[in-house]
Design a protein around this motif. Structure first.
Motif, PDB file in Angstrom:
ATOM      1  N   GLY A 113     -23.689 -23.853 -17.005  1.00 15.36           N
ATOM      2  CA  GLY A 113     -23.087 -24.047 -15.683  1.00 15.36           C
ATOM      3  C   GLY A 113     -23.251 -25.486 -15.222  1.00 15.36           C
ATOM      4  O   GLY A 113     -24.052 -25.780 -14.336  1.00 15.36           O
ATOM      5  N   GLU A 121     -19.854 -25.766 -19.393  1.00 19.88           N
ATOM      6  CA  GLU A 121     -19.113 -25.326 -18.206  1.00 19.88           C
ATOM      7  C   GLU A 121     -17.878 -24.547 -18.656  1.00 19.88           C
ATOM      8  O   GLU A 121     -17.188 -24.959 -19.567  1.00 19.88           O
ATOM      9  CB  GLU A 121     -18.710 -26.549 -17.359  1.00 19.88           C
ATOM     10  CG  GLU A 121     -17.792 -26.256 -16.188  1.00 19.88           C
ATOM     11  CD  GLU A 121     -18.360 -25.220 -15.210  1.00 19.88           C
ATOM     12  OE1 GLU A 121     -19.479 -25.415 -14.722  1.00 19.88           O
ATOM     13  OE2 GLU A 121     -17.661 -24.210 -14.958  1.00 19.88           O
ATOM     14  N   ARG A 122     -17.585 -23.414 -17.981  1.00 17.30           N
ATOM     15  CA  ARG A 122     -16.445 -22.582 -18.392  1.00 17.30           C
ATOM     16  C   ARG A 122     -15.140 -22.916 -17.659  1.00 17.30           C
ATOM     17  O   ARG A 122     -14.069 -22.510 -18.083  1.00 17.30           O
ATOM     18  CB  ARG A 122     -16.749 -21.094 -18.211  1.00 17.30           C
ATOM     19  CG  ARG A 122     -16.807 -20.633 -16.779  1.00 17.30           C
ATOM     20  CD  ARG A 122     -17.043 -19.136 -16.666  1.00 17.30           C
ATOM     21  NE  ARG A 122     -15.864 -18.333 -16.938  1.00 17.30           N
ATOM     22  CZ  ARG A 122     -14.861 -18.152 -16.093  1.00 17.30           C
ATOM     23  NH1 ARG A 122     -14.864 -18.733 -14.909  1.00 17.30           N
ATOM     24  NH2 ARG A 122     -13.840 -17.399 -16.414  1.00 17.30           N
ATOM     25  N   GLU A 163     -28.246 -26.476 -20.580  1.00 13.05           N
ATOM     26  CA  GLU A 163     -27.911 -26.029 -19.235  1.00 13.05           C
ATOM     27  C   GLU A 163     -26.639 -25.193 -19.289  1.00 13.05           C
ATOM     28  O   GLU A 163     -25.655 -25.606 -19.901  1.00 13.05           O
ATOM     29  CB  GLU A 163     -27.675 -27.241 -18.314  1.00 13.05           C
ATOM     30  CG  GLU A 163     -27.250 -26.822 -16.906  1.00 13.05           C
ATOM     31  CD  GLU A 163     -26.821 -27.982 -15.998  1.00 13.05           C
ATOM     32  OE1 GLU A 163     -26.856 -27.812 -14.767  1.00 13.05           O
ATOM     33  OE2 GLU A 163     -26.434 -29.044 -16.523  1.00 13.05           O
ATOM     34  N   LEU A 208     -19.803 -15.906 -15.245  1.00 10.67           N
ATOM     35  CA  LEU A 208     -18.613 -15.135 -15.640  1.00 10.67           C
ATOM     36  C   LEU A 208     -18.433 -15.187 -17.153  1.00 10.67           C
ATOM     37  O   LEU A 208     -18.847 -16.154 -17.807  1.00 10.67           O
ATOM     38  CB  LEU A 208     -17.370 -15.699 -14.937  1.00 10.67           C
ATOM     39  CG  LEU A 208     -17.441 -15.687 -13.397  1.00 10.67           C
ATOM     40  CD1 LEU A 208     -16.242 -16.414 -12.798  1.00 10.67           C
ATOM     41  CD2 LEU A 208     -17.534 -14.256 -12.868  1.00 10.67           C
ATOM     42  N   GLN A 246     -27.473 -31.027 -11.317  1.00 11.80           N
ATOM     43  CA  GLN A 246     -28.660 -30.579 -12.053  1.00 11.80           C
ATOM     44  C   GLN A 246     -28.789 -31.340 -13.388  1.00 11.80           C
ATOM     45  O   GLN A 246     -29.892 -31.695 -13.804  1.00 11.80           O
ATOM     46  CB  GLN A 246     -28.555 -29.066 -12.299  1.00 11.80           C
ATOM     47  CG  GLN A 246     -29.610 -28.476 -13.215  1.00 11.80           C
ATOM     48  CD  GLN A 246     -30.974 -28.350 -12.570  1.00 11.80           C
ATOM     49  OE1 GLN A 246     -31.166 -27.571 -11.648  1.00 11.80           O
ATOM     50  NE2 GLN A 246     -31.937 -29.124 -13.055  1.00 11.80           N
ATOM     51  N   THR A 253     -19.897 -23.960  -6.252  1.00 13.23           N
ATOM     52  CA  THR A 253     -20.752 -24.717  -5.331  1.00 13.23           C
ATOM     53  C   THR A 253     -21.831 -25.476  -6.098  1.00 13.23           C
ATOM     54  O   THR A 253     -22.227 -25.061  -7.181  1.00 13.23           O
ATOM     55  CB  THR A 253     -21.468 -23.773  -4.333  1.00 13.23           C
ATOM     56  OG1 THR A 253     -22.159 -22.760  -5.079  1.00 13.23           O
ATOM     57  CG2 THR A 253     -20.505 -23.133  -3.364  1.00 13.23           C
ATOM     58  N   ILE A 254     -22.281 -26.563  -5.497  1.00 12.27           N
ATOM     59  CA  ILE A 254     -23.455 -27.276  -6.013  1.00 12.27           C
ATOM     60  C   ILE A 254     -24.662 -26.456  -5.536  1.00 12.27           C
ATOM     61  O   ILE A 254     -24.643 -25.922  -4.428  1.00 12.27           O
ATOM     62  CB  ILE A 254     -23.495 -28.719  -5.450  1.00 12.27           C
ATOM     63  CG1 ILE A 254     -24.625 -29.567  -6.050  1.00 12.27           C
ATOM     64  CG2 ILE A 254     -23.600 -28.745  -3.933  1.00 12.27           C
ATOM     65  CD1 ILE A 254     -24.555 -31.074  -5.649  1.00 12.27           C
ATOM     66  N   ASP A 265     -18.154 -21.062 -23.162  1.00 11.85           N
ATOM     67  CA  ASP A 265     -18.718 -19.890 -22.491  1.00 11.85           C
ATOM     68  C   ASP A 265     -20.236 -19.861 -22.704  1.00 11.85           C
ATOM     69  O   ASP A 265     -20.706 -19.654 -23.822  1.00 11.85           O
ATOM     70  CB  ASP A 265     -18.074 -18.615 -23.048  1.00 11.85           C
ATOM     71  CG  ASP A 265     -18.679 -17.365 -22.436  1.00 11.85           C
ATOM     72  OD1 ASP A 265     -19.504 -17.485 -21.498  1.00 11.85           O
ATOM     73  OD2 ASP A 265     -18.332 -16.266 -22.895  1.00 11.85           O
ATOM     74  N   GLY A 266     -20.937 -20.067 -21.602  1.00 12.75           N
ATOM     75  CA  GLY A 266     -22.393 -20.138 -21.664  1.00 12.75           C
ATOM     76  C   GLY A 266     -23.083 -18.882 -22.180  1.00 12.75           C
ATOM     77  O   GLY A 266     -24.225 -18.960 -22.638  1.00 12.75           O
ATOM     78  N   THR A 321     -27.615 -21.759 -14.403  1.00 10.32           N
ATOM     79  CA  THR A 321     -27.431 -22.091 -12.985  1.00 10.32           C
ATOM     80  C   THR A 321     -26.364 -21.220 -12.326  1.00 10.32           C
ATOM     81  O   THR A 321     -25.723 -21.619 -11.361  1.00 10.32           O
ATOM     82  CB  THR A 321     -27.117 -23.599 -12.787  1.00 10.32           C
ATOM     83  OG1 THR A 321     -25.800 -23.863 -13.264  1.00 10.32           O
ATOM     84  CG2 THR A 321     -28.089 -24.489 -13.520  1.00 10.32           C
TER      85      THR A 321
HETATM   86  N1  SAH Z   1     -25.633 -26.845 -12.122  1.00  9.34           N
HETATM   87  C1  SAH Z   1     -24.620 -26.884 -11.099  1.00  9.34           C
HETATM   88  C2  SAH Z   1     -24.410 -25.512 -10.514  1.00  9.34           C
HETATM   89  C3  SAH Z   1     -22.977 -25.203 -10.354  1.00  9.34           C
HETATM   90  S1  SAH Z   1     -22.608 -23.530  -9.876  1.00  9.34           S
HETATM   91  C4  SAH Z   1     -24.992 -27.893 -10.026  1.00  9.34           C
HETATM   92  O1  SAH Z   1     -25.930 -28.649 -10.199  1.00  9.34           O
HETATM   93  O2  SAH Z   1     -24.348 -27.962  -9.014  1.00  9.34           O
HETATM   94  C5  SAH Z   1     -22.576 -22.696 -11.431  1.00  9.34           C
HETATM   95  C6  SAH Z   1     -21.552 -23.152 -12.430  1.00  9.34           C
HETATM   96  O3  SAH Z   1     -21.612 -22.232 -13.519  1.00  9.34           O
HETATM   97  C7  SAH Z   1     -20.107 -23.126 -11.949  1.00  9.34           C
HETATM   98  O4  SAH Z   1     -19.547 -24.386 -12.125  1.00  9.34           O
HETATM   99  C8  SAH Z   1     -19.434 -22.082 -12.841  1.00  9.34           C
HETATM  100  O5  SAH Z   1     -18.090 -22.389 -13.168  1.00  9.34           O
HETATM  101  C9  SAH Z   1     -20.318 -22.109 -14.069  1.00  9.34           C
HETATM  102  N2  SAH Z   1     -20.268 -20.914 -14.915  1.00  9.34           N
HETATM  103  C10 SAH Z   1     -20.145 -19.605 -14.544  1.00  9.34           C
HETATM  104  N3  SAH Z   1     -20.146 -18.803 -15.621  1.00  9.34           N
HETATM  105  C11 SAH Z   1     -20.263 -19.616 -16.718  1.00  9.34           C
HETATM  106  C12 SAH Z   1     -20.304 -19.391 -18.132  1.00  9.34           C
HETATM  107  N4  SAH Z   1     -20.210 -18.171 -18.682  1.00  9.34           N
HETATM  108  N5  SAH Z   1     -20.443 -20.465 -18.941  1.00  9.34           N
HETATM  109  C13 SAH Z   1     -20.523 -21.725 -18.449  1.00  9.34           C
HETATM  110  N6  SAH Z   1     -20.479 -21.990 -17.126  1.00  9.34           N
HETATM  111  C14 SAH Z   1     -20.347 -20.965 -16.275  1.00  9.34           C
END
Ligand code: SAH
Length: 227
Positions: A99, A120-121, A97, A221, A105, A73-74, A147-148, A164
């Motif tokens: 995610g 982004e993962r 950032e 995750l 964002q 979700t956004i 992987d964040g 996020t």
């Molecule tokens: N910043 C986004 C928020 C999206 S929701 C916005 O403005 O809408 C959070 C995001 O984090 C998802 O897309 C999810 O896939 C990602 N995410 C979850 N775990 C992650 C990880 N370990 N590393 C990178 N991204 C991750």
């Protein structure tokens, strides 16, 4: 800067964005630059266009989390505004950032004048956002599929780090990659809602922590997903 407001956009969405900005002010957002960015970015373009589009467009400027594909979700506009305000972005700040999601964002951070690295993962989301952001004028962000939890050591240290997604704990790699004097905003918790944590790095291994209330996020995750 960046996104060019067209006549059509102005007619259809300018008013809706103004109302959203008013709502955010009423909820306590004060940073003028955050409000200007949100008043400008075409949030209605960031959604998953494959789901019920007209219904989504109706809600694009209400304070809601909405689907962006791949089960994600956004974030709520208030959450985005809150985290960005607390990061106290100065032009030129190097921001990591975690995610990227649909990149909303990310666009806010670019409008604030930050130098943005975003991880982004989910491969599908990453591929989509990598094309979409430049398409609407946001070319400057460095987008990474990864992987964040591990951060992005090759460009560290970062003045600011924003997570996020809801994390079960604060990843040590992110603490290491934050610059001394830097700020990290990270939602912590595995239940229904998460506690927003603000960490200030006051020495190489010294942090001050503030807890700033409850928010709702999708989970952070482990590891990259293959799709
Ligand atoms: N910043 C986004 C928020 C999206 S929701 C916005 O403005 O809408 C959070 C995001 O984090 C998802 O897309 C999810 O896939 C990602 N995410 C979850 N775990 C992650 C990880 N370990 N590393 C990178 N991204 C991750």
């Amino acid at each position: 800067m960046f996104y060019e407001v067209t006549k059509e956009d102005e007619y259809l969405f300018q008013g809706k964005r103004k109302r959203l900005v008013e709502q955010l002010k009423q909820k306590g957002i004060k940073d003028e630059k955050v409000l200007v960015a949100i008043g400008k970015i075409p949030r209605h373009l960031f959604f998953d266009q494959t789901t019920a589009r007209p219904a989504l467009l109706d809600h694009a400027y209400s304070d809601k989390a909405l689907p962006i594909g791949a089960g994600q979700t956004i974030s709520h506009p208030y959450t985005v505004a809150f985290q960005t305000e607390k990061l106290a972005i100065k032009p030129g700040d190097k921001v990591l950032e975690i995610g990227t999601g649909c990149g909303y964002q990310t666009a806010v951070l670019l409008e604030m004048g930050a130098k943005v690295y975003s991880i982004e993962r989910q491969k599908t989301l990453f591929d989509k956002t990598r094309l979409f952001l430049p398409h609407i004028g946001y070319r400057a962000a460095r987008l990474i599929y990864g992987d964040g939890y591990k951060g992005l050591p090759q460009f560290a240290p970062y003045d600011k780090i924003i997570v996020t997604a809801g994390a079960p704990y604060i990843p040590n790699d992110l603490l290491i990659q934050l610059a001394v004097g830097g700020i990290m905003l990270i939602p912590i918790g595995e239940g229904e809602s998460q506690e927003m944590n603000l960490l200030r790095k006051v020495g190489p291994s010294n942090f001050e922590k503030q807890v700033l209330g409850q928010f709702k996020f999708v989970p952070l995750l482990q590891n990259k997903s293959g799709n």
